[in-house]
Design a protein around this motif. Structure first.
Motif, PDB file in Angstrom:
ATOM      1  N   SER A  87      41.054  61.791  23.068  1.00 14.91           N
ATOM      2  CA  SER A  87      41.855  61.818  21.843  1.00 14.91           C
ATOM      3  C   SER A  87      41.874  60.438  21.174  1.00 14.91           C
ATOM      4  O   SER A  87      41.847  59.414  21.854  1.00 14.91           O
ATOM      5  CB  SER A  87      43.288  62.253  22.158  1.00 14.91           C
TER       6      SER A  87
ATOM      7  N   CYS B 110      42.702  74.367  19.727  1.00 17.77           N
ATOM      8  CA  CYS B 110      43.590  74.293  20.909  1.00 17.77           C
ATOM      9  C   CYS B 110      45.025  73.995  20.466  1.00 17.77           C
ATOM     10  O   CYS B 110      45.991  74.536  21.019  1.00 17.77           O
ATOM     11  CB  CYS B 110      43.134  73.187  21.860  1.00 17.77           C
TER      12      CYS B 110
ATOM     13  N   GLY C 242      34.951  67.934  20.047  1.00 17.26           N
ATOM     14  CA  GLY C 242      35.885  68.410  21.055  1.00 17.26           C
ATOM     15  C   GLY C 242      35.783  67.632  22.348  1.00 17.26           C
ATOM     16  O   GLY C 242      35.620  66.397  22.335  1.00 17.26           O
ATOM     17  N   ARG C 243      35.917  68.362  23.456  1.00 17.77           N
ATOM     18  CA  ARG C 243      35.865  67.729  24.771  1.00 17.77           C
ATOM     19  C   ARG C 243      34.662  68.203  25.577  1.00 17.77           C
ATOM     20  O   ARG C 243      34.158  67.498  26.427  1.00 17.77           O
ATOM     21  CB  ARG C 243      37.130  68.071  25.588  1.00 17.77           C
ATOM     22  N   ASP C 244      34.259  69.462  25.307  1.00 21.53           N
ATOM     23  CA  ASP C 244      33.263  70.117  26.161  1.00 21.53           C
ATOM     24  C   ASP C 244      32.133  70.724  25.346  1.00 21.53           C
ATOM     25  O   ASP C 244      31.470  71.641  25.802  1.00 21.53           O
ATOM     26  CB  ASP C 244      33.951  71.229  26.969  1.00 21.53           C
ATOM     27  N   ILE C 245      31.928  70.230  24.135  1.00 17.35           N
ATOM     28  CA  ILE C 245      30.918  70.863  23.272  1.00 17.35           C
ATOM     29  C   ILE C 245      29.511  70.631  23.846  1.00 17.35           C
ATOM     30  O   ILE C 245      28.736  71.570  24.004  1.00 17.35           O
ATOM     31  CB  ILE C 245      30.998  70.323  21.815  1.00 17.35           C
TER      32      ILE C 245
ATOM     33  N   ARG D 170      47.199  62.157  28.752  1.00 21.57           N
ATOM     34  CA  ARG D 170      46.314  63.219  28.247  1.00 21.57           C
ATOM     35  C   ARG D 170      44.881  63.022  28.723  1.00 21.57           C
ATOM     36  O   ARG D 170      44.190  63.985  29.068  1.00 21.57           O
ATOM     37  CB  ARG D 170      46.373  63.273  26.726  1.00 21.57           C
TER      38      ARG D 170
ATOM     39  N   GLY E 112      39.522  70.821  18.680  1.00 23.29           N
ATOM     40  CA  GLY E 112      40.851  70.370  19.122  1.00 23.29           C
ATOM     41  C   GLY E 112      41.938  71.034  18.284  1.00 23.29           C
ATOM     42  O   GLY E 112      42.996  71.409  18.785  1.00 23.29           O
ATOM     43  N   ALA E 113      41.644  71.208  16.979  1.00 28.39           N
ATOM     44  CA  ALA E 113      42.615  71.866  16.094  1.00 28.39           C
ATOM     45  C   ALA E 113      42.861  73.295  16.565  1.00 28.39           C
ATOM     46  O   ALA E 113      43.986  73.807  16.478  1.00 28.39           O
ATOM     47  CB  ALA E 113      42.099  71.856  14.652  1.00 28.39           C
TER      48      ALA E 113
ATOM     49  N   SER F 296      45.411  73.726  27.018  1.00 31.54           N
ATOM     50  CA  SER F 296      43.936  73.723  26.976  1.00 31.54           C
ATOM     51  C   SER F 296      43.316  73.825  28.359  1.00 31.54           C
ATOM     52  O   SER F 296      42.131  74.118  28.477  1.00 31.54           O
ATOM     53  CB  SER F 296      43.425  72.438  26.326  1.00 31.54           C
TER      54      SER F 296
ATOM     55  N   ASP G  82      43.014  65.906  30.668  1.00 34.93           N
ATOM     56  CA  ASP G  82      41.786  66.488  30.094  1.00 34.93           C
ATOM     57  C   ASP G  82      40.577  66.249  31.004  1.00 34.93           C
ATOM     58  O   ASP G  82      39.664  67.069  31.070  1.00 34.93           O
ATOM     59  CB  ASP G  82      41.491  65.888  28.702  1.00 34.93           C
TER      60      ASP G  82
ATOM     61  N   SER H  44      47.440  69.529  26.131  1.00 37.30           N
ATOM     62  CA  SER H  44      46.532  69.394  27.283  1.00 37.30           C
ATOM     63  C   SER H  44      46.799  70.473  28.323  1.00 37.30           C
ATOM     64  O   SER H  44      45.861  71.036  28.899  1.00 37.30           O
ATOM     65  CB  SER H  44      46.670  68.012  27.932  1.00 37.30           C
TER      66      SER H  44
ATOM     67  N   ARG I 230      46.794  56.584  16.561  1.00 36.89           N
ATOM     68  CA  ARG I 230      47.737  57.690  16.735  1.00 36.89           C
ATOM     69  C   ARG I 230      49.049  57.383  16.007  1.00 36.89           C
ATOM     70  O   ARG I 230      49.652  58.254  15.392  1.00 36.89           O
ATOM     71  CB  ARG I 230      47.956  57.933  18.227  1.00 36.89           C
TER      72      ARG I 230
HETATM   73  O1   DC Z   1      40.965  66.179  19.735  1.00 37.44           O
HETATM   74  P1   DC Z   1      42.437  66.552  19.804  1.00 37.44           P
HETATM   75  O2   DC Z   1      43.343  65.435  20.252  1.00 37.44           O
HETATM   76  O3   DC Z   1      42.921  67.211  18.555  1.00 37.44           O
HETATM   77  O4   DC Z   1      42.486  67.671  20.966  1.00 37.44           O
HETATM   78  C1   DC Z   1      43.701  68.227  21.372  1.00 37.44           C
HETATM   79  C2   DC Z   1      43.593  68.751  22.789  1.00 37.44           C
HETATM   80  O5   DC Z   1      42.777  69.898  22.827  1.00 37.44           O
HETATM   81  C3   DC Z   1      43.055  67.812  23.841  1.00 37.44           C
HETATM   82  O6   DC Z   1      44.099  67.204  24.564  1.00 37.44           O
HETATM   83  C4   DC Z   1      42.229  68.664  24.760  1.00 37.44           C
HETATM   84  C5   DC Z   1      42.040  69.943  24.034  1.00 37.44           C
HETATM   85  N1   DC Z   1      40.656  70.243  23.698  1.00 37.44           N
HETATM   86  C6   DC Z   1      39.924  70.927  24.624  1.00 37.44           C
HETATM   87  O7   DC Z   1      40.413  71.179  25.707  1.00 37.44           O
HETATM   88  N2   DC Z   1      38.655  71.308  24.340  1.00 37.44           N
HETATM   89  C7   DC Z   1      38.114  71.010  23.158  1.00 37.44           C
HETATM   90  N3   DC Z   1      36.857  71.395  22.897  1.00 37.44           N
HETATM   91  C8   DC Z   1      38.848  70.298  22.196  1.00 37.44           C
HETATM   92  C9   DC Z   1      40.130  69.905  22.500  1.00 37.44           C
END
Ligand code: DC
Length: 216
Positions: free
Chosen positions: A9, A35, A122-125, A173, A32-33, A96, A177, A93, A150
Motif C-alpha cells: 500500500s 477489495c 494490486g498485490r497478486d496480479i 498491513r 485494491g478498490a 482480502s 498482506d 487486509s 497516506r
Molecule cells: O492497494 P490498496 O491499498 O487500495 O489495497 C487495499 C487492500 O486490498 C490491501 O491491503 C490488500 C488488498 N488487495 C489484495 O488483497 N489483492 C489485490 N489484488 C489488491 C489489493
C-alpha cells in the motif's frame, strides 16, 4: 496486452497505473478498490471477516463495476470515496485474506481484463491473476514516504492521523498482506522492481512506459 503493477500500500501503484493506462490508452483496473468495496459492503451489512457463511452469501449477490470515469460501484452504489477512509483501510487486509473473497475478485478481474489491453494494479496480479502478463512491475517505497502519502490521502477525506500511527498501520498491513496463506503479496520472479521513494509521479510513469517501449 496485460501490464501488472503490484506492490504494498502507498507504494505509488494507483497513480502510476492510472498514468500508464492513460498514456497507452489502456483500461486501468484498480483491484485494491475492489477489495475495499467488498470491505465497505461487508461492514455496511454488519458481516465480520470470520463469518464465512454470510460472506459467501454476500459474494453470491455482489455486483461490482467501474463506470466510464473509473468510479467504482458496489451493488449500484458509488462507493469510490467511502472506500478510501481510514476505517476501511484498517479492515481491508483481513477481508482480502478470506479465500472466498479472493476467488470472487479474481473471477471479476479476469472478466474485465481478458481480451482487453489493461493495466492492473494490486498485490497478486503478476503472481496469481495474470502470471503470463506481458509486463510486470513491483513498486516499493520507504515506509516513511508511504506514510506521508497516506496522510495526504486522509487529509483530503477530512481525516487525520500522526505519521507514527500511519507507519504502524502500514507495517501491520504489509505483514498481513505478505503473510496470508492465499496469494500473499510477493514480487513475481520476472517482475521489475521500482523504488518510488525518490521519484516524481511523472518519473514513475515514464520508467514503466520506457521499459515497455524498449521491450515490446
Ligand atoms: O492497494 P490498496 O491499498 O487500495 O489495497 C487495499 C487492500 O486490498 C490491501 O491491503 C490488500 C488488498 N488487495 C489484495 O488483497 N489483492 C489485490 N489484488 C489488491 C489489493
Amino acid at each position: 496486452m496485460i501490464i501488472a503493477i503490484d506492490g504494498p500500500s502507498a507504494s505509488g501503484k494507483s497513480t502510476t497505473a492510472k498514468g500508464v493506462a492513460e498514456k497507452l490508452g489502456f483500461t486501468h483496473l484498480d483491484t485494491g478498490a475492489m477489495c475495499r468495496a467488498v470491505t465497505w459492503g461487508l461492514k455496511n451489512a454488519e458481516i465480520t471477516a470470520d463469518d464465512i457463511e454470510m460472506i459467501r452469501h454476500f459474494l453470491s449477490e455482489i455486483e461490482i463495476y467501474f463506470d466510464a470515469t473509473n468510479r467504482i460501484h458496489l451493488n449500484g452504489i458509488d462507493v469510490s470515496r467511502e472506500i478510501r477512509s481510514g476505517d476501511i483501510s484498517s479492515r481491508v487486509s483481513a477481508v482480502s485474506a478470506v479465500p472466498e473473497v479472493r476467488e470472487k475478485m479474481v473471477q471479476i478481474q479476469l472478466q474485465i481484463a481478458k481480451g482487453n489491453n489493461c493495466v492492473l494494479e494490486g498485490r497478486d496480479i503478476g503472481t496469481v491473476v495474470f502470471p503470463n502478463a506481458e509486463f510486470k512491475f513491483f513498486l516499493i517505497a520507504d515506509v516513511d514516504v508511504r506514510a506521508k502519502r497516506r496522510l495526504i490521502d486522509l487529509e483530503k477525506m477530512g481525516e487525520t492521523k500522526t505519521i507514527s500511527e500511519l507507519i504502524a498501520d502500514i507495517r501491520r498491513r504489509d505483514e498481513l498482506d505478505s503473510s496470508r496463506d492465499h496469494s500473499p503479496l510477493i514480487q513475481a520472479e520476472d517482475a521489475i522492481p521500482i523504488d518510488t521513494s525518490q521519484l516524481t509521479i511523472d518519473e514513475q510513469i515514464n520508467k514503466i512506459i520506457n521499459h515497455i517501449n524498449l521491450n515490446k
